[in-house]
Design an enzyme around this catalytic site. Structure first.
Site: not given
Ligand code: NAI
Length: 653
Positions: A441, A453, A491
Site C-alpha cells: 500500500h 504498508e 488511513n
Molecule cells: P484511478 O481511478 O486513478 O486509476 C485506476 C486505473 O485503473 C484507471 O486508469 C483505469 O483505466 C485502470 N483500470 C481499471 N480496470 C482495469 C483493468 N481491468 N485493466 C487495466 N486497467 C484498469 O485510481 P487510483 O486512485 O490510482 O487507485 C488505484 C488503486 O490504488 C485503488 O485500489 C486504490 O484504493 C488504491 N490507492 C489509492 C490511493 C489514492 O490516493 N488515490 C492511495 C493508495 C491506494
C-alpha cells in the site's frame, strides 16, 4: 600492512605505505556494513596519528574498504547515554580535539570519499587538507545532525563555512541536505572528482601536489567573515521563522548561533549545549531515527533473494502511474498496463517531469524514461518479478483481473495489490495460488511519501513476504507490516482525525483556523488541506468505511453537491491555484482545538495497536510519523500519549 603499524593492534584501521612514502589508512569497522565513528574508532584514529608523528609519511590518504561508503557518521548508539551536558561535552571535545590535530599535521592529508560521507565522517574529511570524491551513484556528503535535533560539533560548523562559504554551508548545516559527487565538487567541498578506476592514482597525485588547502573566495567567503556573520544570521533567522514559525525545532537556531557567535565551536557555548541536551526534541528525533532504522532493517529478511529486475504495474491512474514512475526512477524495468491508452500517456508525462526533477544529468533522466515501457496489452506480465495491481477499487474487477493474469505469471513472481480498503481474503478467493497475493500500500503522492504498508495475512508464502520486503527496500521506501483490516494503520487513524476536523467546520470554525491549530501542534499539513489534497470524494468513501460514527459531515456533503472535490477540481474547502490552497488569515485559534483534533487520531492509533494491526507501539509511531507527517519531534502518537500520561500535565496546545 607495515609491521610496526600492525603492532598497534587496531581493530578498525589498517595501513599500507607505498613506494612514495604515502600512507594509505583504511578504515573498516568490523561486523558492520558501514564505518561509524565510535569512541573506540576515535581512540584508534588518535593512536594512528601518534604513529604517523613518529614515522612521518609524505602524505596520508584516509579511505574506506566498505562497499557502502566512507563513514556513516558518529555511532548514534552512543548518543543514548548523553543525558547530561557534561557527558555531551566530553563526546564533543573528543572529536573536536582529534580533528583539530588531524587538521594540523605537518604532512598533507586527503580523504578519498566514495558512497556515503555523513556527519562526523564529513567532519573528518573536512579536517583533511584535501578531499577527492568518487563519481559514482551512491556518493553523498552531508551534515545531517540537524535532523536528529543536534549539531555537527566536531569542527564541521567551523571548517565547512571556511571551505565553501557561509550561504552554502548554512544551507547544508540547517537542512541536512546531501550533496552528490558532482554537486560537492561544484560547491568546492571536494578538490576533485574522479572515476572509480582512477581514484588511487588521483589520490596519490593530489596528496603529494603541495597545493594549499582550498578556501572559499569572494562573496561567500566574505559572508563568513566575523563582521558579516550577525547580518547573515539575522537574514537566516527570518527564513527559519518562516519554515518553523512555532519554534518546534531548536537545533537549526542553535547551529546558527554557534556559527555566528562562537566561531563554530560548541565547546564555547555551554548554555546552548545544555539547551539541546535537555530538550525533549533531540531525544524524540533520535527516537524517530531509530524507528526509521528499524523499518529499514525489515528489508533485510529478503536480502538473500535475487533483486527484482522487472515490475509490471496494472492501472496507470493516480497511483499506478506514479508507482511505475518511481520504480523506473529507482532503476527497475517497468511495464505499465491500463485499459485506457490515454491514462498511460498521462502517466508517462508525469513520470518525465519526475525524472527531470530528480536526475540532474539529462542522460540519466532519459534512461529512466526508457525504462518505463507502455504496455497496453499486458505483455510484461509474463516477464515480471513483481506485479503491482493498482486498478479501480472494486473487488470483482480486481478478482477478474487476477484470474486473467495468474496463469501467465512467472513461477515465484509476487502478485501485489495497492488496495487501500479491500481485504486480501476477499481478493484472493479465485486464485490458484492464493498464498502469493500480498498488499503493497503506497501513499499519495508516491514520490514524496516514504512509507509503504506491507499488508500481510498468516497464509502468505514466507518467500513472498521476504521478497516483498526486499523489493520495498530496493525502491528506497520504508516498509511497515500491517494486518489486512480496513484502513490498515495509516488511513484508519487519519479517518477519525479528518472527521473531527470537518465536525469543527460544521460547528462554525473556519478551515484555515483548524489547519493553523494543527500546524502549530507540529503537523506537516493541516487536516482540511489534507482532505482537499486526497479528494473530498475519497475522504467521504473512506469516512463511511472507517469511521465508527455514522453520518457524513454537512460541510462535506455541501461541497460534494457542488462537485467541489478539492485540489483536483480546483475548489474544495479551499480554492486552489497552482496546486496551492488559498488560505485566508487564520484568526484566533480557540483554546483546546488542537487537542480536540489530535485526540481521535491518538486514540485510534492505540486501538490499532491493541488489535495487533501493527506489532507494537513503536512500529505504530513509525507508521503514523512516516505515513501522515505526524509531528516527528513528539516521537509519535503513542510516545506522545505515554509522555502526556507520565507528565500528568495537560497536553500542549
Ligand atoms: P484511478 O481511478 O486513478 O486509476 C485506476 C486505473 O485503473 C484507471 O486508469 C483505469 O483505466 C485502470 N483500470 C481499471 N480496470 C482495469 C483493468 N481491468 N485493466 C487495466 N486497467 C484498469 O485510481 P487510483 O486512485 O490510482 O487507485 C488505484 C488503486 O490504488 C485503488 O485500489 C486504490 O484504493 C488504491 N490507492 C489509492 C490511493 C489514492 O490516493 N488515490 C492511495 C493508495 C491506494
Amino acid at each position: 600492512m607495515t609491521q610496526a603499524f600492525a603492532s598497534l593492534g587496531l581493530q578498525n584501521f589498517s595501513c599500507q605505505v607505498d613506494t612514495d612514502n604515502v600512507a594509505w589508512l583504511a578504515i573498516h569497522c568490523p561486523d558492520s556494513p558501514v564505518n561509524r565513528l565510535s569512541t573506540q574508532v576515535l581512540n584508534e584514529l588518535s593512536l594512528a596519528l601518534d604513529y604517523f608523528e613518529r614515522k612521518l609519511p609524505a602524505g596520508l590518504v584516509i579511505h574506506s574498504t566498505k562497499e557502502a561508503g566512507f563513514i556513516a557518521g558518529a555511532d548514534i548508539d552512543e548518543f543514548g547515554g548523553l543525558d547530561t551536558p557534561k557527558k555531551a561535552k566530553t563526546l564533543i571535545s573528543r572529536g573536536w580535539t582529534l580533528f583539530k590535530r588531524l587538521a594540523q599535521t605537518p604532512y598533507p592529508t586527503l580523504a578519498l570519499i566514495h558512497g556515503h560521507c555523513l556527519g562526523g565522517g564529513l567532519e573528518l574529511a573536512l579536517a583533511c587538507r584535501y578531499r577527492l570524491v568518487v563519481d559514482q551513484p551512491g556518493t553523498s556528503l552531508s551534515l545531517p545532525e540537524v535532523m536528529l535535533g543536534i549539531f555537527p560539533g566536531w569542527g564541521g560548523m567551523l571548517r565547512l563555512p571556511a571551505l565553501i562559504g557561509a550561504p552554502a554551508a548554512l544551507d547544508m548545516m540547517l537542512s541536512g541536505r546531501p550533496q552528490n559527487a558532482r554537486k560537492a565538487f561544484r560547491l568546492g567541498l571536494a578538490d576533485g572528482i574522479v572515476a572509480p578506476r582512477l581514484m588511487q592514482q588521483a589520490a596519490q597525485a593530489q596528496v603529494l601536489s603541495g597545493k594549499p588547502r582550498r578556501k572559499a573566495r569572494g562573496l561567500p567567503a566574505w559572508l563568513n567573515h566575523p563582521l558579516a556573520r550577525s547580518l547573515v544570521a539575522r537574514q537566516t533567522i527570518k527564513k527559519l521563522n518562516m519554515r518553523d514559525p512555532h519554534h518546534h525545532y531548536l537545533a537549526p537556531r542553535i547551529i546558527l548561533e554557534i556559527w555566528a557567535k562562537h566561531k563554530g565551536n560548541a565547546l564555547h557555548a555551554p548554555a546552548l549545549l545544555e539547551q539541546i541536551i535537555c530538550s525533549d526534541t533531540a531525544r524524540n528525533l533520535l527516537r524517530v531515527f531509530h524507528l526509521q532504522e528499524r523499518l529499514k532493517a525489515l528489508v533485510k529478511q529478503g536480502s538473500v533473494l535475487p533483486a527484482a529486475k522487472h515490475v509490471h504495474v496494472i492501472g496507470a491512474g493516480v497511483m499506478g502511474g506514479d508507482i511505475a514512475a518511481w520504480c523506473a526512477l529507482k532503476g527497475l524495468t517497468v511495464t505499465l498496463q491500463d485499459q485506457d491508452r490515454a491514462r498511460i500517456a498521462m502517466a508517462q508525462g508525469r513520470a518525465n517531469t519526475l525524472f527531470k526533477r530528480k536526475k540532474q544529468d539529462p542522460r540519466e533522466a532519459r534512461a529512466a524514461a526508457d525504462r518505463l515501457i507502455p504496455d497496453l496489452n499486458g505483455n510484461g506480465v509474463r516477464h515480471a518479478d513483481v506485479i503491482i495491481e493498482a486498478i479501480t477499487e472494486n473487488a470483482d474487477i480486481k478478482r477478474s483481473l487476477y484470474a486473467q493474469i495468474e496463469p501467465l505469471m512467472k513461477p515465484g513472481a509476487i502478485l501485489a495489490t495497492n488496495t487501500s480498503s479491500l481485504s486480501l481474503e476477499a481478493l484472493r478467493t479465485d486464485l490458484q495460488a492464493p498464498q502469493r497475493l500480498i498488499g503493497i500500500h503506497f501513499f499519495n503522492p508516491v514520490a514524496k511519501m516514504p512509507l509503504i504498508e506491507v499488508v500481510e495475512t498468516t497464509s502468505i508464502d514466507p518467500k513472498v513476504k521476504a521478497a516483498t520486503y526486499a523489493f520495498v527496500g530496493q525502491i528506497d521506501k520504508l516498509p511497515l507490516p500491517v494486518l489486512s483490516t480496513p484502513g490498515f494503520l495509516v488511513n484508519a487513524v487519519l479517518a477519525p482525525y479528518m472527521l473531527e476536523a470537518m465536525r469543527c467546520i460544521d460547528e462554525g470554525i473556519k478551515p484555515e483556523t483548524i489547519d493553523a491549530a494543527m500546524l502549530a501542534f507540529g503537523m506537516l499539513m493541516g487536516p482540511i488541506e489534507l482532505i482537499d489534497t486526497v479528494g473530498l470524494d475519497i475522504a467521504r468513501d473512506a469516512g463511511r468505511q472507517l469511521s465508527d460514527t455514522a453520518g457524513t459531515p454537512a460541510c462535506l456533503e455541501a461541497h460534494l453537491a457542488r462537485n467541489e472535490l478539492g485540489r483536483k477540481s480546483g475548489q474544495g474547502f479551499y480554492q486552489w491555484k497552482n496546486n496551492k490552497p488559498i488560505k485566508p488569515s487564520a484568526g484566533v485559534i480557540p483554546a483546546g482545538l488542537a487537542q480536540r483534533l489530535i485526540t481521535p487520531l491518538i486514540d485510534k492509533t492505540k486501538e490499532q495497536v491493541d488489535k495487533h494491526i501493527v506489532a507494537d507501539p513503536d512500529l505504530a509511531d513509525a507508521g503514523v510519523i512516516f505515513g501522515t507527517g505526524f509531528a516527528p519531534f513528539t516521537g509519535g502518537p503513542m510516545h506522545y500519549r505515554a509522555q502526556c500520561i507520565q507528565d500528568r500535565t495537560p497536553r500542549s496546545d
